[in-house]
Motif scaffolding. Structure first.
Motif, PDB file in Angstrom:
ATOM      1  N   SER A 100       8.432  15.893  -3.137  1.00  0.00           N
ATOM      2  CA  SER A 100       7.520  15.115  -2.270  1.00  0.00           C
ATOM      3  C   SER A 100       6.091  15.547  -2.351  1.00  0.00           C
ATOM      4  CB  SER A 100       8.033  15.621  -0.988  1.00  0.00           C
ATOM      5  OG  SER A 100       9.285  14.938  -0.502  1.00  0.00           O
ATOM      6  N   ALA A 101       5.918  16.856  -2.417  1.00  0.00           N
ATOM      7  CA  ALA A 101       4.630  17.363  -2.782  1.00  0.00           C
ATOM      8  C   ALA A 101       3.837  16.741  -3.928  1.00  0.00           C
ATOM      9  CB  ALA A 101       4.530  18.665  -2.723  1.00  0.00           C
ATOM     10  N   GLN A 102       4.596  16.557  -5.119  1.00  0.00           N
ATOM     11  CA  GLN A 102       4.274  15.839  -6.241  1.00  0.00           C
ATOM     12  C   GLN A 102       3.698  14.303  -6.008  1.00  0.00           C
ATOM     13  OE1 GLN A 102       7.082  16.642  -9.206  1.00  0.00           O
ATOM     14  NE2 GLN A 102       6.403  18.734  -9.418  1.00  0.00           N
ATOM     15  N   MET A 103       4.876  13.714  -5.339  1.00  0.00           N
ATOM     16  CA  MET A 103       4.507  12.257  -5.136  1.00  0.00           C
ATOM     17  C   MET A 103       3.391  12.056  -4.057  1.00  0.00           C
ATOM     18  SD  MET A 103       8.336  10.868  -4.929  1.00  0.00           S
ATOM     19  CE  MET A 103       8.035   9.136  -4.405  1.00  0.00           C
ATOM     20  N   ALA A 104       3.311  13.035  -2.891  1.00  0.00           N
ATOM     21  CA  ALA A 104       2.222  12.752  -1.909  1.00  0.00           C
ATOM     22  C   ALA A 104       0.861  13.325  -2.756  1.00  0.00           C
ATOM     23  CB  ALA A 104       2.447  14.212  -1.077  1.00  0.00           C
ATOM     24  N   ALA A 105       0.623  13.972  -3.785  1.00  0.00           N
ATOM     25  CA  ALA A 105      -0.746  14.246  -4.472  1.00  0.00           C
ATOM     26  C   ALA A 105      -0.945  12.840  -5.139  1.00  0.00           C
ATOM     27  CB  ALA A 105      -0.341  15.190  -5.579  1.00  0.00           C
ATOM     28  N   ASP A 106      -0.111  12.066  -5.719  1.00  0.00           N
ATOM     29  CA  ASP A 106      -0.315  11.101  -6.455  1.00  0.00           C
ATOM     30  C   ASP A 106      -0.738   9.779  -5.365  1.00  0.00           C
ATOM     31  OD1 ASP A 106       0.166  11.988  -8.952  1.00  0.00           O
ATOM     32  OD2 ASP A 106       2.213  11.150  -9.017  1.00  0.00           O
ATOM     33  N   ILE A 107      -0.010   9.646  -4.324  1.00  0.00           N
ATOM     34  CA  ILE A 107      -0.301   9.013  -3.136  1.00  0.00           C
ATOM     35  C   ILE A 107      -1.731   9.076  -2.620  1.00  0.00           C
ATOM     36  CG2 ILE A 107       0.447   8.038  -0.928  1.00  0.00           C
ATOM     37  CD1 ILE A 107       3.404   8.739  -1.904  1.00  0.00           C
ATOM     38  N   LEU A 108      -2.014  10.197  -2.369  1.00  0.00           N
ATOM     39  CA  LEU A 108      -3.086  10.631  -1.644  1.00  0.00           C
ATOM     40  C   LEU A 108      -4.295  10.455  -2.666  1.00  0.00           C
ATOM     41  CD1 LEU A 108      -2.197  13.665   0.423  1.00  0.00           C
ATOM     42  CD2 LEU A 108      -2.699  11.528   1.280  1.00  0.00           C
ATOM     43  N   LYS A 109      -3.949  10.613  -4.185  1.00  0.00           N
ATOM     44  CA  LYS A 109      -5.133  10.263  -5.015  1.00  0.00           C
ATOM     45  C   LYS A 109      -5.432   8.764  -5.043  1.00  0.00           C
ATOM     46  CE  LYS A 109      -6.309  11.107  -9.585  1.00  0.00           C
ATOM     47  NZ  LYS A 109      -6.031  11.624 -11.117  1.00  0.00           N
ATOM     48  N   ARG A 110      -4.221   7.784  -5.061  1.00  0.00           N
ATOM     49  CA  ARG A 110      -4.430   6.481  -4.864  1.00  0.00           C
ATOM     50  C   ARG A 110      -5.005   6.145  -3.746  1.00  0.00           C
ATOM     51  NH1 ARG A 110       1.036   4.829  -4.882  1.00  0.00           N
ATOM     52  NH2 ARG A 110       0.908   4.439  -2.775  1.00  0.00           N
ATOM     53  N   TRP A 111      -4.864   6.805  -2.497  1.00  0.00           N
ATOM     54  CA  TRP A 111      -5.588   6.457  -1.361  1.00  0.00           C
ATOM     55  C   TRP A 111      -7.033   6.899  -1.145  1.00  0.00           C
ATOM     56  CZ3 TRP A 111      -1.024   7.539   2.406  1.00  0.00           C
ATOM     57  CH2 TRP A 111      -0.130   6.686   2.493  1.00  0.00           C
ATOM     58  N   LEU A 112      -7.486   7.696  -2.415  1.00  0.00           N
ATOM     59  CA  LEU A 112      -8.829   8.393  -2.482  1.00  0.00           C
ATOM     60  C   LEU A 112      -9.065   9.260  -1.165  1.00  0.00           C
ATOM     61  CD1 LEU A 112     -10.731   4.898  -3.281  1.00  0.00           C
ATOM     62  CD2 LEU A 112      -9.853   6.656  -4.896  1.00  0.00           C
TER      63      LEU A 112
ATOM     64  N   PHE B 267       0.744  -1.226  -0.018  1.00  0.00           N
ATOM     65  CA  PHE B 267       0.071   0.004   0.015  1.00  0.00           C
ATOM     66  C   PHE B 267       0.683   1.167   0.011  1.00  0.00           C
ATOM     67  CE2 PHE B 267       0.469  -0.961   4.465  1.00  0.00           C
ATOM     68  CZ  PHE B 267       0.784   0.261   5.104  1.00  0.00           C
ATOM     69  N   PHE B 268       2.358   1.370   0.023  1.00  0.00           N
ATOM     70  CA  PHE B 268       3.187   2.658   0.285  1.00  0.00           C
ATOM     71  C   PHE B 268       4.531   2.015   0.248  1.00  0.00           C
ATOM     72  CE2 PHE B 268       4.202   6.201   3.261  1.00  0.00           C
ATOM     73  CZ  PHE B 268       4.200   7.045   2.068  1.00  0.00           C
ATOM     74  N   PRO B 269       4.764   1.632  -1.227  1.00  0.00           N
ATOM     75  CA  PRO B 269       6.083   1.269  -1.449  1.00  0.00           C
ATOM     76  C   PRO B 269       6.941   2.294  -1.505  1.00  0.00           C
ATOM     77  CG  PRO B 269       4.518   1.079  -3.476  1.00  0.00           C
ATOM     78  CD  PRO B 269       3.843   1.518  -2.330  1.00  0.00           C
ATOM     79  N   GLU B 270       6.463   3.837  -1.813  1.00  0.00           N
ATOM     80  CA  GLU B 270       7.247   4.743  -1.983  1.00  0.00           C
ATOM     81  C   GLU B 270       8.300   5.025  -0.645  1.00  0.00           C
ATOM     82  OE1 GLU B 270       3.892   5.536  -4.279  1.00  0.00           O
ATOM     83  OE2 GLU B 270       4.064   4.793  -2.305  1.00  0.00           O
ATOM     84  N   LEU B 271       7.418   4.621   0.707  1.00  0.00           N
ATOM     85  CA  LEU B 271       8.167   4.990   1.776  1.00  0.00           C
ATOM     86  C   LEU B 271       9.608   4.026   2.054  1.00  0.00           C
ATOM     87  CD1 LEU B 271       8.376   6.416   4.427  1.00  0.00           C
ATOM     88  CD2 LEU B 271       6.791   4.651   5.389  1.00  0.00           C
ATOM     89  N   LEU B 272       9.392   2.842   1.133  1.00  0.00           N
ATOM     90  CA  LEU B 272      10.224   1.861   1.401  1.00  0.00           C
ATOM     91  C   LEU B 272      11.860   2.156   0.604  1.00  0.00           C
ATOM     92  CD1 LEU B 272       8.548  -1.559   0.934  1.00  0.00           C
ATOM     93  CD2 LEU B 272       9.380  -0.514   2.987  1.00  0.00           C
ATOM     94  N   GLU B 273      11.533   3.192  -0.370  1.00  0.00           N
ATOM     95  CA  GLU B 273      12.718   3.782  -0.992  1.00  0.00           C
ATOM     96  C   GLU B 273      13.809   4.297  -0.280  1.00  0.00           C
ATOM     97  OE1 GLU B 273      11.523   6.307  -4.423  1.00  0.00           O
ATOM     98  OE2 GLU B 273       9.954   4.943  -4.807  1.00  0.00           O
ATOM     99  N   GLY B 274      13.403   4.920   1.037  1.00  0.00           N
ATOM    100  CA  GLY B 274      14.304   5.372   1.890  1.00  0.00           C
ATOM    101  C   GLY B 274      14.710   4.539   2.968  1.00  0.00           C
ATOM    102  N   TRP B 275      14.311   3.346   2.940  1.00  0.00           N
ATOM    103  CA  TRP B 275      15.008   2.112   3.665  1.00  0.00           C
ATOM    104  C   TRP B 275      16.532   1.973   3.536  1.00  0.00           C
ATOM    105  CZ3 TRP B 275      14.321  -0.290   7.917  1.00  0.00           C
ATOM    106  CH2 TRP B 275      15.140  -1.551   8.139  1.00  0.00           C
ATOM    107  N   ARG B 276      17.271   2.258   4.425  1.00  0.00           N
ATOM    108  CA  ARG B 276      18.706   2.320   4.670  1.00  0.00           C
ATOM    109  C   ARG B 276      19.407   3.252   3.811  1.00  0.00           C
ATOM    110  NH1 ARG B 276      20.141  -4.224   5.817  1.00  0.00           N
ATOM    111  NH2 ARG B 276      19.118  -4.150   7.661  1.00  0.00           N
ATOM    112  N   LYS B 277      18.638   4.464   3.462  1.00  0.00           N
ATOM    113  CA  LYS B 277      19.387   5.484   2.561  1.00  0.00           C
ATOM    114  C   LYS B 277      20.036   6.540   3.725  1.00  0.00           C
ATOM    115  CE  LYS B 277      18.633   4.288  -1.905  1.00  0.00           C
ATOM    116  NZ  LYS B 277      17.660   3.279  -1.868  1.00  0.00           N
TER     117      LYS B 277
END
Length: 183
Positions: free
Chosen positions: A146-158, A78-88
């Motif tokens: 981050s704002a652009q990605m957040a817009a897409d994520i929040l749209k996906r989450w309805l 449900f939120f793979p984008e957050l995992l991009e920051g894992w161990r970065k």
């Protein structure tokens, strides 16, 4: 637990929500079942996932719940984008990697949905703009991405339009340091 999760694939996420709300600990058998059931979550209506996630986000033990979602594979659904920051790694201004920094920001922000959503997505673009310049990691323009990605994520989450606008305003402006610019 696998049979209960098979009956309703949102139940592993509900288990994480209960961790967030009550501070419960998941048994090893349930943890294994959650890992097994995580891929089934993609068959669940987004509204149900969103509702569980939003309840999870306002709980007092939200960091433990988010970490449980990462460890079990639920977050990858449900939120793979957050995992991009894992161990970065970040720079000397940050003690934690991007993922852990985000989780702690959520944990230590006020338990109001719009604030916690903003904390959750405020640095979501950092992993994608991260560059090492003269030995130091830099994240130029991450607030815009981050704002652009957040817009897409929040749209996906309805997410409702007004909530989305409020969260995006917080994300877009989280790097504004001069209080004179705030209204």
């Amino acid at each position: 637990p696998v049979e209960r999760f098979r009956e309703d694939p949102v139940r592993p996420l509900r288990a994480a929500r209960l961790v967030s709300r009550y501070g419960f600990h998941v048994t090893s058998k349930t943890l294994a079942a959650m890992r097994c059931a995580a891929p089934w979550l993609d068959r669940v209506a987004m509204e149900r996932i969103r509702d569980e996630l939003w309840k999870l986000l306002v709980g007092p033990h939200v960091a433990d719940a988010l970490e449980l979602c990462r460890r079990t594979g639920l977050m990858a659904v449900f939120f793979p984008e957050l995992l991009e920051g894992w161990r970065k790694k970040q720079n000397h201004y940050h003690r934690h990697d991007i993922y852990r920094h985000t989780v702690l920001c959520v944990q230590y922000s006020p338990p109001r949905l719009r604030v916690r959503l903003a904390a959750l997505v405020h640095d979501i673009g950092k992993a994608r703009v991260r560059k090492k310049i003269r030995g130091v990691y830099r994240f130029y323009g991450h607030e815009k991405l981050s704002a652009q990605m957040a817009a897409d994520i929040l749209k996906r989450w309805l997410a409702p339009k007004r909530l989305t606008e409020e969260v995006l305003k917080l994300v877009e402006n989280h790097m504004v340091h001069s209080t004179d610019l705030w209204k």
